[in-house]
Design an enzyme around this catalytic site. Structure first.
Site, PDB file in Angstrom:
ATOM      1  N   LYS A 102      -5.136  -1.057   0.908  1.00  0.00           N
ATOM      2  CA  LYS A 102      -6.101  -1.909   0.208  1.00  0.00           C
ATOM      3  C   LYS A 102      -6.935  -1.042  -0.716  1.00  0.00           C
ATOM      4  O   LYS A 102      -7.302   0.086  -0.366  1.00  0.00           O
ATOM      5  CB  LYS A 102      -6.962  -2.623   1.255  1.00  0.00           C
ATOM      6  CG  LYS A 102      -8.129  -3.454   0.733  1.00  0.00           C
ATOM      7  CD  LYS A 102      -8.846  -4.108   1.912  1.00  0.00           C
ATOM      8  CE  LYS A 102     -10.135  -4.800   1.504  1.00  0.00           C
ATOM      9  NZ  LYS A 102     -10.841  -5.413   2.649  1.00  0.00           N
TER      10      LYS A 102
ATOM     11  N   ASP B 262      -9.307  -4.242   8.794  1.00  0.00           N
ATOM     12  CA  ASP B 262      -9.393  -3.548   7.510  1.00  0.00           C
ATOM     13  C   ASP B 262     -10.256  -2.297   7.694  1.00  0.00           C
ATOM     14  O   ASP B 262     -11.487  -2.379   7.814  1.00  0.00           O
ATOM     15  CB  ASP B 262      -9.992  -4.464   6.437  1.00  0.00           C
ATOM     16  CG  ASP B 262      -9.042  -5.594   6.020  1.00  0.00           C
ATOM     17  OD1 ASP B 262      -8.133  -5.931   6.811  1.00  0.00           O
ATOM     18  OD2 ASP B 262      -9.237  -6.149   4.925  1.00  0.00           O
TER      19      ASP B 262
ATOM     20  N   LYS C 135      -3.164  -4.860  -0.872  1.00  0.00           N
ATOM     21  CA  LYS C 135      -4.300  -5.771  -1.017  1.00  0.00           C
ATOM     22  C   LYS C 135      -5.282  -5.221  -2.050  1.00  0.00           C
ATOM     23  O   LYS C 135      -6.037  -4.311  -1.760  1.00  0.00           O
ATOM     24  CB  LYS C 135      -5.010  -5.977   0.326  1.00  0.00           C
ATOM     25  CG  LYS C 135      -6.221  -6.911   0.256  1.00  0.00           C
ATOM     26  CD  LYS C 135      -6.830  -7.122   1.637  1.00  0.00           C
ATOM     27  CE  LYS C 135      -8.117  -7.933   1.579  1.00  0.00           C
ATOM     28  NZ  LYS C 135      -8.716  -8.163   2.926  1.00  0.00           N
TER      29      LYS C 135
END
Length: 256
Positions: free
Chosen positions: A165, A102, A197
């Site tokens: 995300k 991430d 996300k």
């Protein structure tokens, strides 16, 4: 929302959950607890999301729980490290056993007009991920502007992100339905297989249901599944388990 609908949403949210501990003072003992909690009586979470320093420990703890992925963060939370340092972080994390990377994009540089900084960072980190999937964190609460959020999403997808995300969970404004709407439209319009996300501040099954319905509306009702949708959260699991156990909701607002 009746009890049956809540249970249906809770079951789905559990399978999509990146159970997170990114507290600055996180300890090895808390990682043990996190990995144990990820293996619930109702099934496993999709992943645990932890600091890079704990990836190897989590890999050892989850060696017999293969469905649970290990996600970690790089260029986190500032988004201001050099590409070289982020690449080193990424390679070390993958070598330690990370399945998901991430990455915080250089969102401040983007806000200042430097789109190339995003493209260069995402392209380089994607190449360093090897078999791991790359989620790019846009930090939408700091970008604020709708057009800028859309541009961050478009640039990340064009540079090879596997997921986009919303947030680090480390700023005052994290996941919002407005940002989710913009990002899901970017994914739809790209015609690429890219996941979404929402992360930070999603702590109830009711809130999770709002994001799932939005994704169904924009992407179609067969789109949401672990390879295309994750929730980044720490408190959401408590409410999921309460709903599935037939207990009163226990959701509390939390940073992540």
């Amino acid at each position: 929302m009746d009890n049956q609908e809540a249970r249906t949403i809770a079951t789905k949210a559990l399978s999509l959950l990146d159970l997170t501990n990114l507290k600055d003072d996180c300890t090895p003992e808390q990682i043990v607890t996190l990995c144990q909690r990820a293996q619930t009586p109702f099934g496993p979470t999709a992943a645990v999301c932890i600091w890079p320093r704990f990836v190897m420990q989590a890999r050892d703890l989850l060696v017999h729980a293969s469905p649970i992925r290990i996600a970690t963060v790089v260029n986190f939370p500032s988004g201001e490290m050099t590409i070289e340092d982020v690449l080193a972080e990424t390679r070390d994390a993958v070598a330690d056993g990370a399945d998901d990377i991430d990455l915080v994009i250089p969102y401040r540089a983007l806000a200042a007009g430097d789109e190339q900084a995003v493209t260069d960072m995402v392209t380089a980190v994607k190449a360093a991920c090897g078999p791991a999937i790359l989620k790019t964190i846009l930090e939408t609460g700091e970008l604020k502007d709708k057009a800028l959020i859309r541009r961050a999403a478009d640039l990340s997808i064009a540079a090879g992100a596997d997921f986009i995300k919303t947030s680090t969970g480390k700023v005052s404004l994290n996941a919002t339905l407005e940002a989710a709407d913009i990002m899901l439209q970017s994914i739809r319009d790209s015609r690429k297989k890219v996941g979404f996300k929402p992360a930070g501040g999603i702590s109830s099954v009711a809130d999770a249901g709002l994001y799932l319905r939005l994704a169904d509306t924009i992407m179609g009702e067969d789109w949401v599944m672990p390879p295309t949708f994750r929730f980044g959260a720490s408190g959401l699991l408590d409410d999921i388990l309460a709903v599935l156990s037939g207990e009163d909701p226990v959701a509390t607002a939390s940073g992540y």
